[in-house]
Enzyme design. Structure first.
Site, short mmCIF file in Angstrom:
data_model
loop_
_atom_site.label_atom_id
_atom_site.label_comp_id
_atom_site.label_asym_id
_atom_site.label_seq_id
_atom_site.Cartn_x
_atom_site.Cartn_y
_atom_site.Cartn_z
N THR A 305 0.82 -1.20 0.00
CA THR A 305 0.00 0.00 0.00
C THR A 305 0.86 1.26 0.00
O THR A 305 2.00 1.25 0.43
CB THR A 305 -0.92 0.06 1.22
OG1 THR A 305 -0.11 0.23 2.40
CG2 THR A 305 -1.75 -1.20 1.36
N SER A 306 0.26 2.35 -0.46
CA SER A 306 0.92 3.66 -0.40
C SER A 306 -0.15 4.72 -0.17
O SER A 306 -1.24 4.64 -0.74
CB SER A 306 1.67 3.95 -1.70
OG SER A 306 2.17 5.29 -1.70
#
Length: 738
Positions: A305-306
């Protein structure tokens, strides 16, 4: 090698610092680096409950030294902290069965990058001295929010300590003492209450930073889900006996990388921001950390994720690809990773604005659940189970009958390529999954850093080309973990898989689905079973990618320490422990031995504070640059500079380095402290030889700030040449807010 703790913590072991993402310049740094209490027995615990529980919540300040200390997360030697944006907190949540109060779980959600074996060992040792066998390895979980803007130096293994120049005792002490304070508050506030469970969907607050690796998963499996990220926000609400809200846990996967690698102000990143927003929303008049309502924003399947939701772009002035999206397979710009950076939603303003936006998105989604009418009551037993698992050679059978095994820890070349949240260095790239040397130079250099991998290790880790054979590096102490904590907590139909690493999105989906199916199939729970993932917790075992993602060898696969069967190994071992969560479960599961304690052999190369002095004809706390004389308005920044002293002399835990004060009826009233997001505290060493320094305090006036007369008060502590530390204060001139 380190200063021991005093009093109640004196016999405890303390840990180190791991800063995981994007280990830039690792090889050279390691070369420069070298130039220059066992856990209690494993157990299963639990009882039953009809829907009423004993509930306790607490909060504590865990902020370590905010200057001259490497920060946790990006593994950059240059990211040494210079001040404070928001304090880091631990939040403790206790749920106990009122008919059998010893049947309880203790969930610690801390604004640190990840849980750690040594920190957890120390906390458990201290709890044993305070409460006997009430809090154990089985029922106590230490979960990090994975913030990359916190203070480093606390993890137990050597590899994470490289950029922090070894172990930082002050960081470890702060984490343990603040966490124990949070636990004590939770323990002392136990009272009857209930729990409720709900969820919602939150989009545009996370993004998959390795979509090409995600696409390696089977098409039929990907078709089961709406996107390549989990958008579900799961909320566990805590209520008193009258139905009043006492707190919450909100589970959502997004990396704590809203604040970039060039940030040097300590902060809890987007989850710390979300927690402050919710707590101040409930108790607007309380100073941060002094609230009774406790909001924990928990990390989940965070691996790929970011928070940089605009995507990754090339920042290459003068090059033809400047401003263009990065090449997708390897995340490069001109065949190098250094210029490929993810952009948060507030990119055109600042990363602090991005941090606010992502934090606010989580806050608002959680509030929607808490204030809605669709939450379900939680009822049933309080159970927990924990074992140690030796991941260096765990052999097990896959569902198809094939024998599989894990490997001693190793990191691939793409580990040094970093991510779009924190790019790597030199010529390392993501997606390097063949045995042909990318650069023969590194083939030579790596042999001087960790032992050369055997043919067996190479075959076991295939197709990972091994850069650091860390599982075979044990001098001066273990570089990477070999044994991890496997733990599950159950309250009624709600089960938390406490994970010793960062699962990617699809790895998390497989883990949740497999464990939920097993819970139902074994008759432990019915179809109401609700399973969530929390981590990285307890031990930091790095990443956990699917076998298919592992084959691609982007950063997440290259950082999956224990080989391609890592995820399947966890699914197998967690599944074996499901029966111990049953209402009538008894006995203890088999367990490997606890990892050996390493803190007593800690190396620390951080210099101590020598002396503080004011400039000639000045005194500590004197104002060097004062506030303005004209009236300030919302959006203006009030700034003042003081003659300062090193804040490492006194961390001022549960306190503040400064206050913004307003005159009310002739008295000064504190309206802001150093943990409010509208303020910053920055320290600057002006002369190492003379021991002089300055402190800059800034306050951005928010909308709705009452008109009136204000001042800023600075609280410092100076160290004399003889070693004594003396407190002092300094005041700005008064100023007017219109």
């Amino acid at each position: 090698m380190y200063i021991s703790l005093s009093t109640a913590l004196a016999d405890s072991a303390f840990p180190f610092n791991w800063i995981h993402d994007a280990m830039r310049a690792l090889v050279m740094y390691l070369t420069a680096f070298f130039v220059a209490t066992s856990s209690p027995a494993v157990e299963a615990q639990g009882g039953s409950s009809s829907g009423e529980y004993l509930i306790g919540l607490g909060i504590g300040d865990v902020t370590g030294p905010v200057v001259e200390t490497n920060m946790m997360g990006y593994a950059s030697l240059a990211q040494t902290d210079t001040g404070l944006h928001m304090r880091q907190r631990s939040r403790a949540f206790i749920v106990a069965d009122p008919s059998h109060p010893s049947d309880r779980v203790l969930f610690i959600n801390s604004d640190i990058c990840m849980g750690d074996t040594g920190i957890r060992r120390t906390i458990l040792s201290s709890l044993a001295s305070l409460y006997g066998d009430l809090y154990t390895p089985a029922n106590t979980a230490l979960v990090g929010t994975h913030a990359h803007s916190g203070v480093g130096g606390y993890l137990e293994n050597l590899l994470p300590q490289v950029t922090s120049r070894g172990y930082v005792n002050a960081t470890a002490v702060a984490i343990v003492s603040g966490t124990l304070k949070a636990i004590a508050d939770a323990h002392n506030s136990l009272m009857p209450g209930s729990l409720k469970l709900g969820n919602t969907t939150l989009q545009n607050a996370n993004r998959n930073r390795s979509p090409s690796a995600y696409l390696a998963n089977p098409e039929w499996e990907r078709a089961m889900y709406e996107g390549n990220q989990d958008w579900s926000v799961t909320v566990l609400g805590f209520e008193n006996a009258n139905g009043g809200a006492r707190g919450l846990l909100s589970f959502f996967p997004v990396h704590g990388t809203s604040l970039y690698e060039n940030n040097t102000l300590v902060s809890g990143d987007n989850k710390g921001m979300a927690a402050w927003m919710y707590e101040s929303y409930i108790e607007p008049s309380s100073m941060p950390g002094n609230n009774s309502f406790v909001a924990g924003f928990v990390q989940s399947s965070v691996g790929d994720t970011s928070p940089n939701t605009l995507g990754a772009y090339c920042e290459s002035p003068g090059k033809p690809w400047d401003g263009q999206p990065c090449e997708s397979e390897h995340s490069t710009c001109g065949n190098r990773t250094q210029d490929c950076h993810g952009r948060g939603p507030g990119f055109h303003i600042s990363d602090f604005e991005s941090n606010r936006i992502i934090g606010q998105a989580q806050f608002e989604a959680t509030r929607t659940v808490m204030e809605g009418n669709n939450m379900t009551a939680v009822s049933g037993s309080v159970k927990s189970v924990h074992v140690h698992l030796d991941m260096t050679n765990y052999t097990f059978t896959l569902p198809n009958g094939t024998l599989a095994r894990t490997c001693p820890a190793a990191l691939g070349y793409s580990f040094a390529g970093g991510t779009t949240d924190g790019p790597g260095a030199f010529d390392f790239i993501q997606g390097h999954n063949n045995s042909q040397p990318h650069n023969p130079f590194w083939e030579v250099v790596k042999k001087f850093i960790t032992p050369a991998p055997s043919e067996e290790q190479i075959a076991c880790q295939h197709p990972k080309p091994i850069l650091l054979n860390s599982g075979y590096a044990h001098e001066p102490y273990d570089w990477s973990p070999g044994t991890v904590d496997v733990q599950m907590l159950r309250v009624g139909q709600f089960v938390i898989l406490v994970m010793p690493g960062e699962l990617t999105t699809m790895a998390g989906r497989r883990m949740r689905e497999a464990l939920r199916a097993r819970l139902v199939a074994e008759g432990v729970l019915d179809e109401r079973a609700y399973v969530v993932i929390a981590g990285p917790a307890n031990t930091y075992g790095h990443y956990i990618a699917t076998r298919e993602e592992y084959g691609v060898q982007r950063y997440e696969g290259a950082s999956t320490l224990f080989g391609p069967a890592t995820l399947e190994a966890y699914i197998n071992r967690y599944s074996e422990l499901v029966p111990y969560l049953a209402d009538n479960a008894a006995g203890m599961p088999s367990s490997n031995a606890a990892p050996r304690e390493q803190t007593s052999r800690a190396i620390s190369l951080q210099n101590s504070v020598i002396v503080d002095n004011p400039p000639l004809f000045k005194h500590f706390g004197n104002v060097l640059i004062d506030v303005g004389s004209s009236t300030y308005h919302a959006g203006d920044v009030v700034a003042v500079r003081f003659v300062g002293a090193n804040p490492r002399n006194n961390l001022r835990l549960e306190g503040t380095f400064f206050t913004v004060d307003r005159r009310v009826n002739g008295e000064w009233v504190v309206v802001r402290t150093d943990s409010h997001p509208s303020t910053t505290y920055q320290w600057n060493r002006t002369s190492t030889v003379l021991g002089t320094s300055t402190v800059d305090v800034r306050w951005t006036i928010e909308d709705g700030t009452p008109a009136g007369t204000y001042k800023i008060t600075y609280y410092g502590d100076a160290k004399s040449v003889l070693g004594g530390i003396s407190a002092f204060t300094g005041d700005s001139s008064t100023f007017t807010v219109g």
